[in-house]
Scaffold this motif. Structure first.
Motif, PDB file in Angstrom:
ATOM      1  N   TRP A   1      11.579  15.057  -1.030  1.00 35.46           N
ATOM      2  CA  TRP A   1      12.334  15.270   0.064  1.00 35.46           C
ATOM      3  C   TRP A   1      11.622  15.189   0.799  1.00 35.46           C
ATOM      4  O   TRP A   1      12.557  14.082   1.957  1.00 35.46           O
ATOM      5  N   ASP A   2      10.360  15.018   1.889  1.00 35.34           N
ATOM      6  CA  ASP A   2       9.777  14.848   2.908  1.00 35.34           C
ATOM      7  C   ASP A   2       9.660  12.944   2.369  1.00 35.34           C
ATOM      8  O   ASP A   2       9.724  12.281   3.340  1.00 35.34           O
ATOM      9  N   ALA A   3       9.826  12.760   1.403  1.00 36.78           N
ATOM     10  CA  ALA A   3       9.278  10.662   0.822  1.00 36.78           C
ATOM     11  C   ALA A   3      10.430  10.482   1.253  1.00 36.78           C
ATOM     12  O   ALA A   3      11.128   9.334   2.075  1.00 36.78           O
ATOM     13  N   VAL A   4      11.908  10.770   1.063  1.00 35.84           N
ATOM     14  CA  VAL A   4      13.279  10.379   0.796  1.00 35.84           C
ATOM     15  C   VAL A   4      13.586  10.456   2.802  1.00 35.84           C
ATOM     16  O   VAL A   4      13.811   9.454   3.498  1.00 35.84           O
TER      17      VAL A   4
ATOM     18  N   TYR B   1       0.960  -1.269   0.228  1.00 35.41           N
ATOM     19  CA  TYR B   1       0.102  -0.207  -0.205  1.00 35.41           C
ATOM     20  C   TYR B   1       1.379   1.465  -0.491  1.00 35.41           C
ATOM     21  O   TYR B   1       2.215   1.121   0.144  1.00 35.41           O
ATOM     22  N   SER B   2       0.102   2.071  -0.302  1.00 38.91           N
ATOM     23  CA  SER B   2       0.805   3.725  -0.523  1.00 38.91           C
ATOM     24  C   SER B   2       1.092   3.371   0.854  1.00 38.91           C
ATOM     25  O   SER B   2       0.347   3.099   1.448  1.00 38.91           O
ATOM     26  N   VAL B   3       1.972   4.275   1.396  1.00 37.14           N
ATOM     27  CA  VAL B   3       2.067   4.906   2.951  1.00 37.14           C
ATOM     28  C   VAL B   3       1.062   5.717   3.226  1.00 37.14           C
ATOM     29  O   VAL B   3       0.265   6.704   2.771  1.00 37.14           O
ATOM     30  N   THR B   4       0.076   5.248   4.793  1.00 33.47           N
ATOM     31  CA  THR B   4      -1.095   5.930   5.471  1.00 33.47           C
ATOM     32  C   THR B   4      -0.942   7.254   6.225  1.00 33.47           C
ATOM     33  O   THR B   4      -0.117   7.976   6.592  1.00 33.47           O
ATOM     34  N   GLN B   5      -1.838   7.983   6.046  1.00 35.84           N
ATOM     35  CA  GLN B   5      -1.780   8.773   7.583  1.00 35.84           C
ATOM     36  C   GLN B   5      -1.188   8.286   8.399  1.00 35.84           C
ATOM     37  O   GLN B   5      -0.273   8.781   9.416  1.00 35.84           O
ATOM     38  N   ALA B   6      -1.490   7.135   8.830  1.00 42.33           N
ATOM     39  CA  ALA B   6      -1.299   6.560  10.512  1.00 42.33           C
ATOM     40  C   ALA B   6       0.155   6.623  10.484  1.00 42.33           C
ATOM     41  O   ALA B   6       1.263   7.004  11.198  1.00 42.33           O
TER      42      ALA B   6
ATOM     43  N   ILE C   1       5.741   7.440  12.613  1.00 34.33           N
ATOM     44  CA  ILE C   1       7.037   7.928  12.075  1.00 34.33           C
ATOM     45  C   ILE C   1       7.519   9.098  12.118  1.00 34.33           C
ATOM     46  O   ILE C   1       8.920   9.504  12.833  1.00 34.33           O
ATOM     47  N   THR C   2       7.246   9.836  12.011  1.00 35.74           N
ATOM     48  CA  THR C   2       6.971  11.758  11.627  1.00 35.74           C
ATOM     49  C   THR C   2       6.641  12.310  13.361  1.00 35.74           C
ATOM     50  O   THR C   2       7.847  13.389  13.325  1.00 35.74           O
TER      51      THR C   2
ATOM     52  N   ASN D   1      14.541   7.350   5.767  1.00 36.23           N
ATOM     53  CA  ASN D   1      15.460   7.110   6.953  1.00 36.23           C
ATOM     54  C   ASN D   1      15.241   6.590   8.304  1.00 36.23           C
ATOM     55  O   ASN D   1      15.721   6.210   8.878  1.00 36.23           O
ATOM     56  N   ALA D   2      13.920   7.461   8.343  1.00 33.50           N
ATOM     57  CA  ALA D   2      12.931   7.782   9.746  1.00 33.50           C
ATOM     58  C   ALA D   2      12.595   6.114   9.462  1.00 33.50           C
ATOM     59  O   ALA D   2      12.934   5.917  10.928  1.00 33.50           O
ATOM     60  N   LEU D   3      11.930   5.967   8.590  1.00 28.52           N
ATOM     61  CA  LEU D   3      11.463   4.297   9.323  1.00 28.52           C
ATOM     62  C   LEU D   3      12.726   3.343   9.536  1.00 28.52           C
ATOM     63  O   LEU D   3      12.415   2.648   9.821  1.00 28.52           O
ATOM     64  N   SER D   4      13.766   3.727   8.318  1.00 29.56           N
ATOM     65  CA  SER D   4      14.848   2.830   8.819  1.00 29.56           C
ATOM     66  C   SER D   4      15.127   2.914   9.880  1.00 29.56           C
ATOM     67  O   SER D   4      15.686   1.798  10.926  1.00 29.56           O
ATOM     68  N   SER D   5      15.493   3.701  10.144  1.00 26.14           N
ATOM     69  CA  SER D   5      16.086   4.823  12.069  1.00 26.14           C
ATOM     70  C   SER D   5      15.311   3.616  12.968  1.00 26.14           C
ATOM     71  O   SER D   5      15.770   2.959  13.676  1.00 26.14           O
ATOM     72  N   PHE D   6      13.654   3.341  12.555  1.00 27.53           N
ATOM     73  CA  PHE D   6      12.912   3.688  13.639  1.00 27.53           C
ATOM     74  C   PHE D   6      12.767   1.676  13.594  1.00 27.53           C
ATOM     75  O   PHE D   6      12.504   0.994  14.809  1.00 27.53           O
ATOM     76  N   GLU D   7      13.166   0.771  13.059  1.00 29.56           N
ATOM     77  CA  GLU D   7      13.282   0.104  13.022  1.00 29.56           C
ATOM     78  C   GLU D   7      14.960  -0.465  12.830  1.00 29.56           C
ATOM     79  O   GLU D   7      14.881  -2.062  12.264  1.00 29.56           O
ATOM     80  N   GLY D   8      16.194   0.130  12.987  1.00 24.15           N
ATOM     81  CA  GLY D   8      17.276  -0.151  13.531  1.00 24.15           C
ATOM     82  C   GLY D   8      17.810  -0.586  11.928  1.00 24.15           C
ATOM     83  O   GLY D   8      18.912  -1.575  11.827  1.00 24.15           O
TER      84      GLY D   8
END
Length: 214
Positions: A64-67, A32-37, A42-43, A71-78
């Motif tokens: 820019w927000d998407a990239v 799916y596309s990234v959702t509001q939730a 993450i942000t 990175n923030a999602l990667s950091s969140f999941e280690g």
């Protein structure tokens, strides 16, 4: 994340009348596309202009927000970050296993899911477009997916891809794919390319995330 096999896709550009084949390595793409939730989790931000509903696709996000989200999602999941983000440029570390945007070739390859027509099914069964959306975005996953289990590859929101559209003509403009809830039927096709400046915020543009092969 849906694992996708390697293969070849033939890209085309209506403006220049060019076609070119691209080899695609195996990778993973969000169903799916990234959702509001997901975006707010993450942000901490909810940029969408649509009413707050967790399963609506996030929109009003720049490239820019998407990239940064990737990175923030990667950091969140280690996970190691896929992007090195500077003040005015982004470098993709292809050895990193973190989240990233799909390339344009990966996007179209995933959208087609082995088909070679303009769409992977009857449009009203697979996509929210101007003719059936009431000119509003809809919750992700409400229509039939393609044969690889990917929802809303056409319609609902356009999706940012990694690629520059045409550097010689449009500079840093990035590729958008898929068509959106306000688009006529013609725009909701697997091969249609659109472009936008990477800083623009549009109410029919979102994104989905990818990763390399498991």
């Amino acid at each position: 994340m849906v694992p996708l096999p390697s293969g070849t896709v033939l890209l085309s550009d209506r403006r220049t009348q060019r076609t070119w084949p691209v080899e695609v390595a195996s990778y993973r793409l969000a169903a799916y596309s990234v959702t509001q939730a997901e975006y707010v989790r993450i942000t901490g931000e909810r940029p969408s202009s649509a009413p707050p509903r967790d399963r609506l696709p996030v929109e009003g996000v720049s490239w820019w927000d998407a990239v940064r989200f990737c990175n923030a999602l990667s950091s969140f999941e280690g996970l190691p970050a896929a992007y090195r983000i500077g003040a005015e440029s982004v470098e993709w570390d292809r050895s990193a296993d973190g989240y990233r945007l799909p390339t344009e070739a990966e996007w179209e390859y995933a959208c087609r899911a082995g088909t070679d027509g303009p769409r992977y099914g009857p449009l009203d069964e697979i996509a929210w477009h101007r003719g059936n959306s009431d000119e509003l975005p809809h919750e992700v996953g409400g229509l039939r997916p393609n044969s690889w289990g990917l929802h809303d590859m056409l319609g609902n929101v356009w999706e940012w891809c990694w690629d520059v559209y045409d550097a010689e003509v449009y500079g840093t403009y990035r590729v958008l794919r898929g068509g959106g809830w306000f688009d006529e039927r013609w725009s909701c096709r697997a091969s249609v390319r659109r472009r936008s400046h990477p800083t623009l915020l549009l109410d029919d543009v979102g994104f989905r995330v990818a990763r390399g092969a498991p």
